[in-house]
Design an enzyme around this catalytic site. Structure first.
Site, PDB file in Angstrom:
ATOM      1  N   TYR A 193     -25.912 -31.132  -4.494  1.00 56.48           N
ATOM      2  CA  TYR A 193     -25.225 -31.824  -3.397  1.00 56.48           C
ATOM      3  C   TYR A 193     -25.606 -33.303  -3.384  1.00 56.48           C
ATOM      4  CZ  TYR A 193     -23.808 -32.899   1.433  1.00 56.48           C
ATOM      5  OH  TYR A 193     -23.234 -33.475   2.554  1.00 56.48           O
ATOM      6  N   LYS A 197     -23.160 -36.584  -3.942  1.00 56.18           N
ATOM      7  CA  LYS A 197     -22.997 -37.649  -2.940  1.00 56.18           C
ATOM      8  C   LYS A 197     -23.444 -39.013  -3.488  1.00 56.18           C
ATOM      9  CE  LYS A 197     -21.141 -35.264   0.465  1.00 56.18           C
ATOM     10  NZ  LYS A 197     -19.755 -35.499   0.894  1.00 56.18           N
TER      11      LYS A 197
HETATM   12  P1  NAP Z   1     -17.715 -28.093   7.133  1.00 57.26           P
HETATM   13  O1  NAP Z   1     -17.763 -27.760   8.571  1.00 57.26           O
HETATM   14  O2  NAP Z   1     -18.152 -27.084   6.134  1.00 57.26           O
HETATM   15  O3  NAP Z   1     -16.221 -28.576   6.794  1.00 57.26           O
HETATM   16  C1  NAP Z   1     -15.872 -28.931   5.502  1.00 57.26           C
HETATM   17  C2  NAP Z   1     -14.379 -29.116   5.456  1.00 57.26           C
HETATM   18  O4  NAP Z   1     -14.006 -29.485   4.116  1.00 57.26           O
HETATM   19  C3  NAP Z   1     -13.609 -27.845   5.790  1.00 57.26           C
HETATM   20  O5  NAP Z   1     -12.447 -28.165   6.480  1.00 57.26           O
HETATM   21  C4  NAP Z   1     -13.280 -27.289   4.412  1.00 57.26           C
HETATM   22  O6  NAP Z   1     -12.144 -26.460   4.400  1.00 57.26           O
HETATM   23  C5  NAP Z   1     -12.995 -28.603   3.710  1.00 57.26           C
HETATM   24  N1  NAP Z   1     -12.922 -28.456   2.256  1.00 57.26           N
HETATM   25  C6  NAP Z   1     -13.843 -27.949   1.400  1.00 57.26           C
HETATM   26  N2  NAP Z   1     -13.358 -27.945   0.155  1.00 57.26           N
HETATM   27  C7  NAP Z   1     -12.099 -28.453   0.220  1.00 57.26           C
HETATM   28  C8  NAP Z   1     -11.082 -28.694  -0.723  1.00 57.26           C
HETATM   29  N3  NAP Z   1     -11.230 -28.382  -2.018  1.00 57.26           N
HETATM   30  N4  NAP Z   1      -9.929 -29.261  -0.314  1.00 57.26           N
HETATM   31  C9  NAP Z   1      -9.732 -29.569   0.990  1.00 57.26           C
HETATM   32  N5  NAP Z   1     -10.645 -29.324   1.936  1.00 57.26           N
HETATM   33  C10 NAP Z   1     -11.815 -28.778   1.549  1.00 57.26           C
HETATM   34  O7  NAP Z   1     -18.592 -29.393   6.808  1.00 57.26           O
HETATM   35  P2  NAP Z   1     -18.856 -30.729   7.661  1.00 57.26           P
HETATM   36  O8  NAP Z   1     -20.273 -30.691   8.077  1.00 57.26           O
HETATM   37  O9  NAP Z   1     -17.786 -30.945   8.661  1.00 57.26           O
HETATM   38  O10 NAP Z   1     -18.753 -31.795   6.480  1.00 57.26           O
HETATM   39  C11 NAP Z   1     -17.731 -32.785   6.397  1.00 57.26           C
HETATM   40  C12 NAP Z   1     -18.206 -33.858   5.438  1.00 57.26           C
HETATM   41  O11 NAP Z   1     -19.388 -34.483   5.960  1.00 57.26           O
HETATM   42  C13 NAP Z   1     -18.596 -33.329   4.056  1.00 57.26           C
HETATM   43  O12 NAP Z   1     -18.188 -34.257   3.073  1.00 57.26           O
HETATM   44  C14 NAP Z   1     -20.111 -33.261   4.128  1.00 57.26           C
HETATM   45  O13 NAP Z   1     -20.707 -33.330   2.857  1.00 57.26           O
HETATM   46  C15 NAP Z   1     -20.410 -34.491   4.976  1.00 57.26           C
HETATM   47  N6  NAP Z   1     -21.715 -34.484   5.646  1.00 57.26           N
HETATM   48  C16 NAP Z   1     -22.024 -33.545   6.580  1.00 57.26           C
HETATM   49  C17 NAP Z   1     -23.261 -33.587   7.226  1.00 57.26           C
HETATM   50  C18 NAP Z   1     -23.639 -32.610   8.292  1.00 57.26           C
HETATM   51  O14 NAP Z   1     -24.764 -32.701   8.800  1.00 57.26           O
HETATM   52  N7  NAP Z   1     -22.769 -31.693   8.701  1.00 57.26           N
HETATM   53  C19 NAP Z   1     -24.192 -34.599   6.887  1.00 57.26           C
HETATM   54  C20 NAP Z   1     -23.851 -35.537   5.927  1.00 57.26           C
HETATM   55  C21 NAP Z   1     -22.596 -35.480   5.320  1.00 57.26           C
HETATM   56  P3  NAP Z   1     -12.257 -24.844   4.491  1.00 57.26           P
HETATM   57  O15 NAP Z   1     -12.384 -24.498   5.945  1.00 57.26           O
HETATM   58  O16 NAP Z   1     -10.967 -24.397   3.876  1.00 57.26           O
HETATM   59  O17 NAP Z   1     -13.471 -24.431   3.702  1.00 57.26           O
END
Ligand code: NAP
Length: 276
Positions: A193, A197
């Site tokens: 991961y 990133k």
């Molecule tokens: P999440 O709740 O798991 O949501 C991820 C989203 O991305 C879901 O809608 C998922 O769709 C979608 N997705 C995954 N693969 C995809 C694909 N091939 N095409 C289109 N959509 C896809 O995660 P989140 O925490 O909201 O994360 C959002 C972003 O923030 C990510 O890039 C993550 O790396 C980043 N981030 C998160 C955190 C944190 O603390 N949460 C911290 C730093 C960065 P499905 O429902 O279909 O799986």
């Protein structure tokens, strides 16, 4: 063709992407597209926001699928003649205790987080209109993973002259090195991961440089950001920020005023430019 400004958020059926769409529906003066790879989950998310009196539109987008990306590109070109705001939010992460072999985790994680995001950019950046904003959701983990790289790799990833092809070569090499179990010997950190990133943050720096070189007069601002540690399916319930709080920095970057000349090509968290 519609003259209405248009914003697109990837991976927006839940989590931070959903919260970004919610905030943009309230603040962006135009059409906001909630995109999702699964139309059922996407339409359900749209219905949820409609119940709150908001009016997002829906378009299918699987960032792993070039055909799906191109279908969205053609739709935007035809209906709007381009794009004003692009938030590359879609991403995946294996859980810490997942027992999937590391080489498989590396291939799958890089496929979506780096190569999928890059493919969206390749197809949609040429559509960006003047004064457009591009936000690539990366993570602070990219910084810590950078610190875990060999000096040689760190130098490459911090370089102001690294090309997109060189970056793609390095991301591909990471996946190949994990398959041969030589990634640590080759100077990589032990986080798929994190490396994915690093790819997103460095890609953003390169893309911003390319915009400076090729489209300086268009005033497009492109940045990578970290949303913080956010309570979503990815990060779990212990995280410190709500999804709405996690959306704040991406939305700030998506809505930078038209007279702003920065941030551009930066890594931003808590609305503050961080050193890379
Ligand atoms: P999440 O709740 O798991 O949501 C991820 C989203 O991305 C879901 O809608 C998922 O769709 C979608 N997705 C995954 N693969 C995809 C694909 N091939 N095409 C289109 N959509 C896809 O995660 P989140 O925490 O909201 O994360 C959002 C972003 O923030 C990510 O890039 C993550 O790396 C980043 N981030 C998160 C955190 C944190 O603390 N949460 C911290 C730093 C960065 P499905 O429902 O279909 O799986």
């Amino acid at each position: 063709m519609s003259n209405v400004p248009v914003a697109v958020v990837t991976g927006a059926n839940k989590g931070i992407g959903f919260a970004i769409v919610k905030a943009l529906c309230k603040q962006f003066p135009g059409d906001v597209y909630l995109t999702a790879r699964d139309p059922g989950r996407g339409q359900e998310a749209v219905a949820k926001l409609q119940k709150e009196g908001l009016h997002p539109l829906f378009h299918q987008l699987d960032i792993d699928d070039l055909q799906s990306i191109r279908a969205l590109r053609d739709f935007l070109k035809e209906k709007y003649g381009g794009l004003n705001v692009l938030v590359n939010n879609a991403g995946i992460a294996f859980k810490v205790h997942d027992t999937t072999p590391f080489a498989v985790q590396a291939e799958v994680t890089l496929k979506t987080n780096f190569f999928g995001t890059r493919n969206v950019c390749t197809e949609l950046l040429p559509l960006m209109k003047s004064y457009g904003k591009v936000v690539n959701v990366s993570s602070m983990v990219s910084s810590s993973a950078l610190g875990g790289c060999s000096q040689e790799l760190q130098q490459k990833f911090r370089s102001d002259t690294i090309t997109e092809d060189e970056l793609v070569g390095l991301m591909t090499k990471f996946v190949e090195d994990t398959k041969k179990s030589v990634h640590e010997k080759e100077g990589w950190p032990n986080t798929a991961y994190g490396v994915s990133k690093i790819g997103v943050t460095v890609l953003s720096r390169i893309q911003a440089r390319m915009l400076n070189e090729k489209r300086k007069g268009d005033h497009i601002l492109l940045n990578a950001c970290c949303p913080g540690w956010v309570r979503t399916d990815m990060a779990g319930p212990q995280a410190t920020k709500s999804p709405d709080e996690g959306a704040e920095t991406p939305v700030y970057l998506a809505l930078l005023p038209s007279d702003a000349d920065g941030p551009h090509g930066q890594f931003v968290s808590n609305k503050t430019v961080r050193p890379w």
